[in-house]
Write a protein that holds these residues in place. Structure first.
Motif, PDB file in Angstrom:
ATOM      1  N   ASP A 189      -7.633 120.000 157.946  1.00  0.00           N
ATOM      2  CA  ASP A 189      -6.421 120.776 158.497  1.00  0.00           C
ATOM      3  C   ASP A 189      -6.707 121.469 159.830  1.00  0.00           C
ATOM      4  OD1 ASP A 189      -5.096 120.749 156.162  1.00  0.00           O
ATOM      5  OD2 ASP A 189      -5.907 122.470 155.234  1.00  0.00           O
ATOM      6  N   ARG A 190      -8.201 121.105 160.109  1.00  0.00           N
ATOM      7  CA  ARG A 190      -8.679 121.544 161.567  1.00  0.00           C
ATOM      8  C   ARG A 190      -7.934 120.815 162.697  1.00  0.00           C
ATOM      9  NH1 ARG A 190     -15.017 121.198 162.230  1.00  0.00           N
ATOM     10  NH2 ARG A 190     -14.425 119.152 162.163  1.00  0.00           N
ATOM     11  N   MET A 191      -7.466 121.757 163.797  1.00  0.00           N
ATOM     12  CA  MET A 191      -6.959 121.178 164.798  1.00  0.00           C
ATOM     13  C   MET A 191      -7.802 120.672 165.777  1.00  0.00           C
ATOM     14  SD  MET A 191      -3.754 121.311 164.233  1.00  0.00           S
ATOM     15  CE  MET A 191      -2.934 120.773 165.783  1.00  0.00           C
ATOM     16  N   LEU A 192      -7.742 119.378 166.256  1.00  0.00           N
ATOM     17  CA  LEU A 192      -8.791 118.928 167.410  1.00  0.00           C
ATOM     18  C   LEU A 192      -7.785 118.449 168.419  1.00  0.00           C
ATOM     19  CD1 LEU A 192     -11.161 116.834 165.111  1.00  0.00           C
ATOM     20  CD2 LEU A 192     -11.639 119.001 165.888  1.00  0.00           C
ATOM     21  N   SER A 193      -8.554 118.494 169.649  1.00  0.00           N
ATOM     22  CA  SER A 193      -7.783 117.653 170.851  1.00  0.00           C
ATOM     23  C   SER A 193      -7.553 116.147 170.537  1.00  0.00           C
ATOM     24  CB  SER A 193      -8.706 118.144 172.126  1.00  0.00           C
ATOM     25  OG  SER A 193      -9.888 117.429 172.124  1.00  0.00           O
ATOM     26  N   PRO A 194      -6.717 115.685 171.365  1.00  0.00           N
ATOM     27  CA  PRO A 194      -6.510 114.242 171.225  1.00  0.00           C
ATOM     28  C   PRO A 194      -7.807 113.389 171.509  1.00  0.00           C
ATOM     29  CG  PRO A 194      -4.660 115.059 172.370  1.00  0.00           C
ATOM     30  CD  PRO A 194      -5.543 116.424 172.160  1.00  0.00           C
ATOM     31  N   ASN A 195      -8.563 114.009 172.409  1.00  0.00           N
ATOM     32  CA  ASN A 195      -9.886 113.262 172.710  1.00  0.00           C
ATOM     33  C   ASN A 195     -10.924 113.211 171.684  1.00  0.00           C
ATOM     34  OD1 ASN A 195      -9.139 111.986 175.219  1.00  0.00           O
ATOM     35  ND2 ASN A 195     -10.057 113.440 176.545  1.00  0.00           N
ATOM     36  N   ASN A 196     -10.814 114.532 170.946  1.00  0.00           N
ATOM     37  CA  ASN A 196     -11.855 114.846 169.906  1.00  0.00           C
ATOM     38  C   ASN A 196     -11.300 114.215 168.893  1.00  0.00           C
ATOM     39  OD1 ASN A 196     -14.065 115.744 171.369  1.00  0.00           O
ATOM     40  ND2 ASN A 196     -13.185 118.041 171.248  1.00  0.00           N
ATOM     41  N   ARG A 197     -10.097 114.058 168.548  1.00  0.00           N
ATOM     42  CA  ARG A 197      -9.549 113.465 167.454  1.00  0.00           C
ATOM     43  C   ARG A 197      -9.754 112.171 167.053  1.00  0.00           C
ATOM     44  NH1 ARG A 197      -7.103 116.039 163.144  1.00  0.00           N
ATOM     45  NH2 ARG A 197      -5.653 114.708 161.759  1.00  0.00           N
ATOM     46  N   SER A 198     -10.102 111.526 168.471  1.00  0.00           N
ATOM     47  CA  SER A 198     -10.282 110.004 168.245  1.00  0.00           C
ATOM     48  C   SER A 198     -11.821 109.620 167.954  1.00  0.00           C
ATOM     49  CB  SER A 198     -10.108 109.347 169.550  1.00  0.00           C
ATOM     50  OG  SER A 198     -10.679 109.814 170.549  1.00  0.00           O
ATOM     51  N   ARG A 199     -12.581 110.720 167.854  1.00  0.00           N
ATOM     52  CA  ARG A 199     -13.974 110.570 167.482  1.00  0.00           C
ATOM     53  C   ARG A 199     -14.398 110.779 166.302  1.00  0.00           C
ATOM     54  NH1 ARG A 199     -17.002 114.716 171.600  1.00  0.00           N
ATOM     55  NH2 ARG A 199     -18.711 113.192 171.178  1.00  0.00           N
ATOM     56  N   ILE A 200     -15.397 109.976 165.660  1.00  0.00           N
ATOM     57  CA  ILE A 200     -15.887 110.132 164.118  1.00  0.00           C
ATOM     58  C   ILE A 200     -16.761 111.384 164.101  1.00  0.00           C
ATOM     59  CG2 ILE A 200     -17.141 109.105 162.283  1.00  0.00           C
ATOM     60  CD1 ILE A 200     -15.899 106.563 163.155  1.00  0.00           C
ATOM     61  N   TYR A 201     -16.634 112.561 163.286  1.00  0.00           N
ATOM     62  CA  TYR A 201     -17.481 113.491 163.062  1.00  0.00           C
ATOM     63  C   TYR A 201     -18.325 113.333 162.007  1.00  0.00           C
ATOM     64  CZ  TYR A 201     -14.888 116.803 166.452  1.00  0.00           C
ATOM     65  OH  TYR A 201     -14.539 116.889 167.309  1.00  0.00           O
ATOM     66  N   GLY A 202     -17.981 112.601 160.906  1.00  0.00           N
ATOM     67  CA  GLY A 202     -18.920 112.191 159.803  1.00  0.00           C
ATOM     68  C   GLY A 202     -19.256 113.282 158.872  1.00  0.00           C
ATOM     69  N   LEU A 203     -20.179 112.994 157.758  1.00  0.00           N
ATOM     70  CA  LEU A 203     -20.234 113.921 157.026  1.00  0.00           C
ATOM     71  C   LEU A 203     -21.253 115.178 157.549  1.00  0.00           C
ATOM     72  CD1 LEU A 203     -21.185 112.069 153.929  1.00  0.00           C
ATOM     73  CD2 LEU A 203     -19.236 113.539 154.287  1.00  0.00           C
ATOM     74  N   ILE A 204     -21.826 115.136 158.817  1.00  0.00           N
ATOM     75  CA  ILE A 204     -22.715 115.634 159.607  1.00  0.00           C
ATOM     76  C   ILE A 204     -21.623 116.576 160.491  1.00  0.00           C
ATOM     77  CG2 ILE A 204     -22.955 114.478 161.841  1.00  0.00           C
ATOM     78  CD1 ILE A 204     -25.811 114.681 161.569  1.00  0.00           C
ATOM     79  N   ASN A 205     -20.584 116.394 160.532  1.00  0.00           N
ATOM     80  CA  ASN A 205     -19.265 117.238 161.219  1.00  0.00           C
ATOM     81  C   ASN A 205     -19.830 117.299 162.566  1.00  0.00           C
ATOM     82  OD1 ASN A 205     -17.149 118.929 160.949  1.00  0.00           O
ATOM     83  ND2 ASN A 205     -18.199 120.671 160.610  1.00  0.00           N
ATOM     84  N   ASN A 206     -20.286 116.509 163.432  1.00  0.00           N
ATOM     85  CA  ASN A 206     -20.480 116.540 164.830  1.00  0.00           C
ATOM     86  C   ASN A 206     -20.571 115.247 165.303  1.00  0.00           C
ATOM     87  OD1 ASN A 206     -22.051 116.907 167.339  1.00  0.00           O
ATOM     88  ND2 ASN A 206     -22.114 119.154 166.940  1.00  0.00           N
TER      89      ASN A 206
END
Length: 499
Positions: A189-206
């Motif tokens: 549910d977290r809102m991310l910017s379009p640029n950041n939403r295209s990135r993989i955060y993974g289980l590490i969440n960053n």
């Protein structure tokens, strides 16, 4: 020495117990699992420390599902430290035998703590930051006092490889499902910017820390590949490295890419193995061709299908198959959006717009403001938990109002944090810490071939410190100090003696 998978029982036990804590996310279950891991560490410190290789790269995910797992990493490290002290009780002098860079880092932490108290920082906030710096730093002290053997190093390398591959597979699912599968609901549910939403955060969440972890894993896998002779095993490692590079690309972590290149160049110079460059380029081409592009295409298709399903019936397009031009089917449009977000992130890195924004609210602003604070407190700085570190992000800083800083900033620059919070004295001590490790590893390069990849990683991280608070990240520091400790044991990892 062939790998005996029965020696990885700690991995099987950890996966089962952590799965139970996730399926039954009750605090009692989380604390019970932590107690089991603590007991394992007490009786078998080396295997207990291996659990950290599973825990830290997935810590954010585990904590999100079961918050009581938050203390597990600290608990394992403390128990291992106490076990080492108990085993050293007959040689008290050895307990206080530290390297110059160890003393420098401890004194650096002392300066930051004292300066913080003078500035008016709460004791709790200072302890918070001391924990961020010291809890994984202890691992070097612990590991170099353990009886680390060749098989332990192999378990370390293989466990790292396995966890990295798992995170890569999860990252692919995250990307293709548009962050809707195998993720805690809060992350979905977290809102991310379009640029950041295209990135993989993974289980590490960053995405940045995921890229750092996968880069280290890639370097260690290159080293592991030198220790195996079977073609089938080398093939498995190659597939894993292709996944690591592919997901690293999909994090769009520009700073980590540069850090990885620096590490690879240093590694080649140290080992005189110029084939590493060719091998990495080939693996990078495969990663782009069979990981990056297919995953992006699959993600675009999923996203387009999802948007189509959410349209009202009267807005659903007619599928007559006759009038579509290339780019009209939604999939190509989604592909354009993906590449637009990614390319914008890369192309705008040094654009005037990006530099202007950075100077007003971003990294350049933080650096300029940091030097402004430094000019007023040049000797020992303003202290921990006052400017851009982990503690200042979680606790109100007493200096922000004086310098018109309206938000709890995170510096994303380890060096400006050191300069601002600890002044000239802290800068000198931190420099002794960093350069001391460089000198130490340089001298060790003839004692063990393990020194080369660790030194290469350190050079890459020296750059990453410009864009991340890298020495406060537990995933990186846990890995690095364990590797540094293994180098300190002086193990000879020769292929002919291993396999």
């Amino acid at each position: 020495m062939n790998v005996n998978w029965r020696d990885f029982w700690f991995l099987y036990v950890a996966v089962i117990l952590l799965a139970v804590a996730l399926v039954v996310p009750h605090s009692i279950v989380g604390y019970a699992v932590t107690l089991v891991f603590m007991a394992l560490t007490l009786f078998s410190p080396k295997n207990g420390l291996m659990l950290l290789l599973i825990y830290f790269p997935t810590r954010s995910f585990l904590m999100q599902v079961n918050p009581s797992l938050k203390i597990m990493g600290d608990a394992i490290i403390v128990i291992a430290f106490l076990r080492v002290l108990i085993d050293s009780r007959r040689d008290v002098k050895s307990i206080f035998k530290l390297h110059v860079f160890e003393w420098a880092f401890i004194l650096f932490c002392a300066v930051g703590a004292v300066a913080g108290l003078i500035t008016g920082v709460s004791l709790g906030a200072i302890v918070f930051q001391l924990r961020a710096f010291l809890v994984t730093f202890i691992l070097f002290y612990v590991v170099r006092r353990l009886d680390v053997k060749k098989e332990d190093v192999l378990k370390f390398l293989w466990t790292t490889f396995i966890i990295a591959v798992v995170l890569c597979i999860h990252g692919i699912v995250e990307k293709i499902s548009d962050r809707s599968m195998l993720m805690p609901q809060f992350w979905v549910d977290r809102m991310l910017s379009p640029n950041n939403r295209s990135r993989i955060y993974g289980l590490i969440n960053n995405p940045n820390m995921l890229a750092v972890f996968l880069s280290i894993s890639f370097m260690l896998t290159l080293y592991l590949k030198r220790l195996v002779v079977r073609a089938s095993t080398k093939g498995i490692l190659n597939v894993g490295m292709i996944l690591m590079l592919g997901i690293t690309i999909l994090t769009y972590s520009r700073g980590t890419w540069i850090g990885l290149i620096i590490a690879l160049v240093v590694y080649m110079i140290l080992t005189r193995n110029w084939r590493v460059l060719v091998q990495t380029v080939i693996l990078g081409v495969f990663a782009t061709a069979i990981v990056y592009y297919p995953v992006v295409k699959a993600a675009d298709a999923y996203h387009s299908q999802k948007e189509m399903e959410n349209l009202p019936p009267d807005q659903q397009p007619e599928d007559n198959g006759d009038d579509l031009e290339p780019g009209d089917n939604g999939e190509d449009q989604g592909n354009d959006k993906e590449h637009s977000a990614a390319s914008d992130r890369l192309n705008k890195t040094f654009s005037s717009e990006t530099l202007e924004q950075s100077s007003q609210t971003g990294r350049l602003f933080i650096v300029k403001k940091g030097f402004e604070v430094f000019k007023d407190h040049p000797i020992i700085g303003t202290g921990f938990a006052t400017y851009g570190d982990s503690a200042a992000k979680s606790n109100p800083s007493p200096i922000y109002k004086d310098y018109d800083i309206t938000v709890n900033i995170y510096a994303d620059n380890q060096y400006i944090v050191v300069i601002t919070e600890t002044g000239i004295i802290g800068v000198v001590l931190f420099a002794v810490f960093l350069l001391g490790m460089v000198v130490y590893l340089w001298k060790k390069r003839h004692d063990t071939v393990m020194a080369a990849p660790v030194l290469a990683v350190l050079f890459g991280i020296l750059f990453c410190g410009l864009i991340y608070n890298i020495w406060e990240d537990k995933t990186f520091t846990a890995y690095f100090f364990m590797m540094l400790g293994a180098v300190a044991t002086g193990i000879e990892m020769r292929r002919k003696s291993l396999l």
